[in-house]
Design an enzyme around this catalytic site. Sequence first.
Site, mmCIF file in Angstrom:
data_model
loop_
_atom_site.group_PDB
_atom_site.id
_atom_site.type_symbol
_atom_site.label_atom_id
_atom_site.label_comp_id
_atom_site.label_asym_id
_atom_site.label_seq_id
_atom_site.Cartn_x
_atom_site.Cartn_y
_atom_site.Cartn_z
ATOM 1 N N VAL A 12 0.814 -1.217 0.000
ATOM 2 C CA VAL A 12 0.000 0.000 0.000
ATOM 3 C C VAL A 12 0.846 1.264 0.000
ATOM 4 C CG1 VAL A 12 -2.110 -1.013 0.940
ATOM 5 C CG2 VAL A 12 -0.365 -0.216 2.502
ATOM 6 N N ILE A 14 3.671 4.222 0.852
ATOM 7 C CA ILE A 14 3.959 4.952 2.092
ATOM 8 C C ILE A 14 2.641 5.533 2.587
ATOM 9 C CG2 ILE A 14 5.260 6.805 3.201
ATOM 10 C CD1 ILE A 14 7.415 6.515 1.144
ATOM 11 N N HIS A 15 1.978 4.773 3.437
ATOM 12 C CA HIS A 15 0.703 5.210 3.997
ATOM 13 C C HIS A 15 0.927 5.769 5.398
ATOM 14 C CE1 HIS A 15 0.510 1.428 6.318
ATOM 15 N NE2 HIS A 15 1.080 0.914 5.234
ATOM 16 N N ALA A 16 -0.125 5.970 6.138
ATOM 17 C CA ALA A 16 -0.064 6.695 7.409
ATOM 18 C C ALA A 16 0.958 6.167 8.403
ATOM 19 C CB ALA A 16 -1.447 6.717 8.053
#
Length: 120
Positions: A12, A14-16
Amino acid sequence: MQKFIYKIKDEVGIHARPAGYLAKKSKEFESVVTIEKNGKKATASKLMAVMSLGVEQGDEVTVTVEGNEEEKATAEIKKFFEENLKEKYGAASGELIESPIKGTHGNIEFLWHVKINKPA
C-alpha cells in the site's frame, strides 16, 4: 549531500503508519531528509507532506540527506526503508481498519479517513 533511490515494496505504499514512523525517524538527525517522487518533493519529517506524495507500491523515490550527520542519517534512513516499507504493513498482515488522520497546512485543516491493515 547524499542520495539514494529506493523502490517501494509495501503493498500500500507509504501510507499513514510508515509515514509517521519516517517523520519521527527523520527528526532524530540534524540533517534535512527530503523525499522526491516524479519531481515532487517533501521534507521527510513532515507527515502530511510525505503522505501528499502519494507513494505507491513499485514507485521509486529519491531520498536526499543534507546537513550535519549526513552519513549516519543516510545509513539509518536507508535501513528504515528496507525494514519498514515491506509487506509487514501490506494486505497480508491482517484485517482492514479505518483510521482518521488530522493535519494542518497553514490555515487549512485536514481530516483524512484512510484504511490501513491492522498488523497480524
